[in-house]
Design a protein around this motif. Structure first.
Motif, PDB file in Angstrom:
ATOM      1  N   PRO A  83       8.732 -87.591  34.646  1.00  0.00           N
ATOM      2  CA  PRO A  83       8.783 -86.554  35.693  1.00  0.00           C
ATOM      3  C   PRO A  83       9.941 -85.572  35.552  1.00  0.00           C
ATOM      4  CG  PRO A  83       9.531 -88.682  36.536  1.00  0.00           C
ATOM      5  CD  PRO A  83       8.968 -88.943  35.180  1.00  0.00           C
ATOM      6  N   LYS A  84      10.978 -85.950  34.821  1.00  0.00           N
ATOM      7  CA  LYS A  84      12.116 -85.042  34.657  1.00  0.00           C
ATOM      8  C   LYS A  84      11.895 -84.033  33.527  1.00  0.00           C
ATOM      9  CE  LYS A  84      15.562 -88.301  36.433  1.00  0.00           C
ATOM     10  NZ  LYS A  84      16.830 -89.041  36.140  1.00  0.00           N
ATOM     11  N   ALA A  85      10.894 -84.274  32.719  1.00  0.00           N
ATOM     12  CA  ALA A  85      10.625 -83.368  31.590  1.00  0.00           C
ATOM     13  C   ALA A  85      10.023 -82.059  32.093  1.00  0.00           C
ATOM     14  CB  ALA A  85       9.680 -84.041  30.603  1.00  0.00           C
ATOM     15  N   LYS A  86      10.466 -80.954  31.547  1.00  0.00           N
ATOM     16  CA  LYS A  86       9.920 -79.650  31.909  1.00  0.00           C
ATOM     17  C   LYS A  86       8.616 -79.440  31.151  1.00  0.00           C
ATOM     18  CE  LYS A  86      11.268 -74.816  32.533  1.00  0.00           C
ATOM     19  NZ  LYS A  86      12.363 -73.811  32.363  1.00  0.00           N
ATOM     20  N   TYR A  87       7.623 -78.918  31.823  1.00  0.00           N
ATOM     21  CA  TYR A  87       6.277 -78.811  31.251  1.00  0.00           C
ATOM     22  C   TYR A  87       5.932 -77.371  30.892  1.00  0.00           C
ATOM     23  CZ  TYR A  87       1.158 -79.196  30.976  1.00  0.00           C
ATOM     24  OH  TYR A  87      -0.151 -79.158  30.572  1.00  0.00           O
ATOM     25  N   TYR A  88       5.372 -77.199  29.686  1.00  0.00           N
ATOM     26  CA  TYR A  88       4.897 -75.906  29.205  1.00  0.00           C
ATOM     27  C   TYR A  88       3.469 -76.043  28.694  1.00  0.00           C
ATOM     28  CZ  TYR A  88       9.662 -73.947  29.148  1.00  0.00           C
ATOM     29  OH  TYR A  88      10.909 -73.472  29.490  1.00  0.00           O
ATOM     30  N   LYS A  89       2.744 -74.921  28.695  1.00  0.00           N
ATOM     31  CA  LYS A  89       1.414 -74.898  28.076  1.00  0.00           C
ATOM     32  C   LYS A  89       1.459 -74.290  26.682  1.00  0.00           C
ATOM     33  CE  LYS A  89      -2.345 -74.641  30.314  1.00  0.00           C
ATOM     34  NZ  LYS A  89      -3.495 -74.740  31.222  1.00  0.00           N
ATOM     35  N   ASP A  90       2.366 -73.362  26.442  1.00  0.00           N
ATOM     36  CA  ASP A  90       2.458 -72.641  25.181  1.00  0.00           C
ATOM     37  C   ASP A  90       3.712 -73.107  24.435  1.00  0.00           C
ATOM     38  OD1 ASP A  90       2.737 -70.774  23.107  1.00  0.00           O
ATOM     39  OD2 ASP A  90       1.918 -69.138  24.323  1.00  0.00           O
ATOM     40  N   TYR A  91       3.529 -73.744  23.276  1.00  0.00           N
ATOM     41  CA  TYR A  91       4.683 -74.253  22.531  1.00  0.00           C
ATOM     42  C   TYR A  91       5.625 -73.134  22.101  1.00  0.00           C
ATOM     43  CZ  TYR A  91       2.954 -72.572  18.014  1.00  0.00           C
ATOM     44  OH  TYR A  91       2.555 -71.769  16.972  1.00  0.00           O
ATOM     45  N   ARG A  92       5.095 -71.930  21.893  1.00  0.00           N
ATOM     46  CA  ARG A  92       5.934 -70.807  21.483  1.00  0.00           C
ATOM     47  C   ARG A  92       6.908 -70.434  22.586  1.00  0.00           C
ATOM     48  NH1 ARG A  92       0.936 -66.968  20.175  1.00  0.00           N
ATOM     49  NH2 ARG A  92       0.555 -67.720  22.295  1.00  0.00           N
ATOM     50  N   GLU A  93       6.421 -70.415  23.805  1.00  0.00           N
ATOM     51  CA  GLU A  93       7.293 -70.126  24.941  1.00  0.00           C
ATOM     52  C   GLU A  93       8.350 -71.215  25.100  1.00  0.00           C
ATOM     53  OE1 GLU A  93       7.034 -69.323  29.792  1.00  0.00           O
ATOM     54  OE2 GLU A  93       5.254 -69.951  28.677  1.00  0.00           O
ATOM     55  N   MET A  94       7.928 -72.472  24.932  1.00  0.00           N
ATOM     56  CA  MET A  94       8.874 -73.580  25.066  1.00  0.00           C
ATOM     57  C   MET A  94       9.991 -73.478  24.025  1.00  0.00           C
ATOM     58  SD  MET A  94       8.161 -77.677  24.689  1.00  0.00           S
ATOM     59  CE  MET A  94       7.851 -77.535  22.909  1.00  0.00           C
ATOM     60  N   LEU A  95       9.634 -73.252  22.771  1.00  0.00           N
ATOM     61  CA  LEU A  95      10.656 -73.170  21.728  1.00  0.00           C
ATOM     62  C   LEU A  95      11.543 -71.946  21.909  1.00  0.00           C
ATOM     63  CD1 LEU A  95       8.658 -74.252  18.538  1.00  0.00           C
ATOM     64  CD2 LEU A  95      10.261 -75.612  19.885  1.00  0.00           C
ATOM     65  N   ASP A  96      10.981 -70.880  22.408  1.00  0.00           N
ATOM     66  CA  ASP A  96      11.760 -69.667  22.641  1.00  0.00           C
ATOM     67  C   ASP A  96      12.796 -69.892  23.736  1.00  0.00           C
ATOM     68  OD1 ASP A  96      12.602 -66.996  22.733  1.00  0.00           O
ATOM     69  OD2 ASP A  96      11.045 -66.474  24.186  1.00  0.00           O
ATOM     70  N   LYS A  97      12.368 -70.439  24.857  1.00  0.00           N
ATOM     71  CA  LYS A  97      13.258 -70.595  26.018  1.00  0.00           C
ATOM     72  C   LYS A  97      14.201 -71.779  25.895  1.00  0.00           C
ATOM     73  CE  LYS A  97      10.275 -68.368  29.457  1.00  0.00           C
ATOM     74  NZ  LYS A  97       9.513 -68.558  30.739  1.00  0.00           N
ATOM     75  N   GLU A  98      13.759 -72.833  25.200  1.00  0.00           N
ATOM     76  CA  GLU A  98      14.522 -74.088  25.229  1.00  0.00           C
ATOM     77  C   GLU A  98      15.130 -74.450  23.884  1.00  0.00           C
ATOM     78  OE1 GLU A  98      14.918 -75.176  28.100  1.00  0.00           O
ATOM     79  OE2 GLU A  98      13.180 -74.503  29.252  1.00  0.00           O
ATOM     80  N   GLN A  99      15.131 -73.553  22.922  1.00  0.00           N
ATOM     81  CA  GLN A  99      15.559 -73.920  21.576  1.00  0.00           C
ATOM     82  C   GLN A  99      16.969 -74.492  21.528  1.00  0.00           C
ATOM     83  OE1 GLN A  99      16.564 -70.228  19.056  1.00  0.00           O
ATOM     84  NE2 GLN A  99      14.979 -69.493  20.448  1.00  0.00           N
ATOM     85  N   LYS A 100      17.842 -74.047  22.408  1.00  0.00           N
ATOM     86  CA  LYS A 100      19.212 -74.563  22.418  1.00  0.00           C
ATOM     87  C   LYS A 100      19.302 -75.951  23.048  1.00  0.00           C
ATOM     88  CE  LYS A 100      21.571 -70.075  22.441  1.00  0.00           C
ATOM     89  NZ  LYS A 100      22.523 -69.186  23.176  1.00  0.00           N
ATOM     90  N   ASN A 101      18.231 -76.374  23.696  1.00  0.00           N
ATOM     91  CA  ASN A 101      18.246 -77.658  24.404  1.00  0.00           C
ATOM     92  C   ASN A 101      17.396 -78.718  23.719  1.00  0.00           C
ATOM     93  OD1 ASN A 101      19.756 -76.434  26.562  1.00  0.00           O
ATOM     94  ND2 ASN A 101      17.840 -75.503  27.260  1.00  0.00           N
TER      95      ASN A 101
END
Length: 474
Positions: A83-101
């Motif tokens: 439940p603490k994991a942030k959820y995305y539908k598009d892996y590109r958006e996830m890697l773009d926004k969260e790459q530092k994390n």
């Protein structure tokens, strides 16, 4: 950081000169401090993806920080579990926004998405775990083999049998000379257990509300949705899957590759099962994998063999002749799947994943008990495959061994995709004939081309949907 528009446009373009430093820099690139947790993002978290996500997330040193799936319904179980994991539908958006994390990415999407997602993660300096097969086509397998060395991140393919004791036992027995020189190998499976050898349905269906069809298609050609394609039956269509070979080949070929040091195929030929639409006319369904096949691959002599090796792949329920050393009621493999390696002094027989290794004739098994262990075992065997990757990620590139890094998994995947090339060639109709059905395809591994039948080379590297291209310079 790149803006999202630029990142999405170039997500698959791998730069040879640019690398983002991972989140943790203590101890050098790719290193995670022992007191910290590996921040993992998981792409494709339903079905087999949920098993990988759960196994990786159960590691004491892992924080399953991000989940990504194009199907909200399939993802629901993992979302609930983490439940603490942030959820995305598009892996590109996830890697773009969260790459530092993010430190590492686990990928369990359909075959046609593996390479573009692996490269997008690797170019950001992220360690990668990807389900088998590594890639959808031969060029992609070669690309990921090359990229793993270039980007120096920890990689692992999800053929968990590579971490089982079976392949290690087999190497020890072979190197002790118990079966002599191995020259012939049979690998077989009862797969497919999904539709193959059928026409693409003419009737389209409404896209389920919980599924983003455009994101699911990804690199594949634009087509309307059909009923029951997702989440399982895509495996039998060439646009998305790799048939029974892609599903089980990485598990079955792992043992001969590991034992014999196999690399690239020299030549390959195949025959395929026939489907009749009526008593006089054979059905021709080029979009679908055939219902059954038998491919024969020749590998050149290796440092561990005295000559070339013939490897037979059989699927759709086809099996080799039972060894004469087996009793009439003895199980051959595990009933549906198996591996048989034939040497000049004896034979080795295995179940799926290389499990239940035994020798034929049975008298050799007494000698096998006296063979000393030479290869360290993986904690948990096949069940420790994901944890082994996590430990290696935490240690940093080159510090700990993994069972199926891309340097090994890439050539293995390429070999089974070569078998698929022959299978597609045998099923390729030109001018209402099947000119490759009785041919042996000769392979130039350096040029990545069949030299004696050009028509099949169209399948070595597929054409990507506009906007989803994979660009990489070998």
């Amino acid at each position: 950081m790149k803006n999202r528009r630029d990142f999405i446009k170039n997500a698959a373009v791998v730069s040879t000169a640019f690398m983002i430093v991972p989140r943790h820099v203590l101890g050098g690139k790719g290193f995670v401090a022992p007191s910290d947790k590996l921040q993992v993002a998981s792409i494709g978290v339903g079905g087999r993806g949920s098993a990988n996500t759960n196994s990786i997330g159960a590691h004491a040193k892992v924080d399953m920080a991000f989940l990504c799936d194009v199907d909200d319904q399939r993802a629901a179980g993992s979302v609930t579990k983490f439940p603490k994991a942030k959820y995305y539908k598009d892996y590109r958006e996830m890697l773009d926004k969260e790459q530092k994390n993010i430190d590492a990415v686990a990928i369990s999407s359909p075959d046609h998405q593996h390479t573009i997602q692996c490269l997008a993660a690797m170019q950001l300096g992220k360690h990668v775990y990807v389900e088998k097969p590594v890639a959808h086509d031969i060029w992609e397998a070669r690309v990921l083999t090359h990229a793993a060395k270039r980007y120096k991140v920890v990689t692992q393919m999800g053929n968990q049998g590579a971490s089982d004791d079976g392949p290690r036992l087999a190497k020890e027995w072979f190197e002790a000379g118990l079966v002599g020189d191995i020259h012939t190998v049979y690998c077989w499976t009862d797969r497919p257990v999904w539709p193959q050898g059928i026409a693409w349905p003419k009737q389209t269906a409404a896209v389920p509300k919980h599924l983003d069809w455009d994101l699911w298609l990804g690199t594949a050609p634009q087509k309307d949705y059909i009923d029951k394609l997702v989440p399982f039956n895509w495996r039998g269509w060439w646009d998305y899957g790799t048939g029974a070979l892609g599903d089980m080949g990485c598990h079955m070929l792992e043992v001969p590759f590991s034992v014999l040091g196999l690399q690239y195929v020299q030549d390959v030929e195949a025959s395929v099962g026939t489907v009749y639409v009526d008593e006089f006319k054979r059905g021709y369904f080029p979009e679908a994998c055939p219902p059954s096949s038998h491919a024969t691959l020749t590998f050149p002599k290796t440092a561990k063999t005295k000559g070339p090796i013939k490897l037979h792949w059989m699927d759709g329920g086809i099996q080799p002749t039972r060894p004469e050393e087996l009793g009439a009621n003895d199980m051959f493999g595990d009933g549906g799947n198996g591996i048989l390696m034939i040497g000049t002094k004896g034979k080795m027989l295995f179940d799926t994943y290389g499990q239940k290794a035994r020798l034929l004739p049975l008298s050799l098994n007494e000698k096998a008990k006296k063979v000393k262990q030479r290869y360290p075992r993986v904690a948990g065997g096949a069940g420790g495959h994901q944890a082994q990757w996590v430990d290696a990620c935490i240690a940093g590139y080159g510090k700990k061994e993994v069972s199926s890094p891309f340097e090994i998994a890439g050539p293995l995947t390429e070999a089974l995709l070569m078998a698929n090339l022959a299978i597609r060639g045998a099923d390729l109709r030109i001018d209402n004939k099947y000119p490759a059905r009785n041919l042996k395809l000769l392979w130039d591994k350096n040029a990545m081309r069949v030299t004696n039948f050009d028509a099949v080379n169209q399948f070595v590297k597929r054409t990507y949907r506009p906007g989803w291209e994979v660009n990489y310079q070998l």
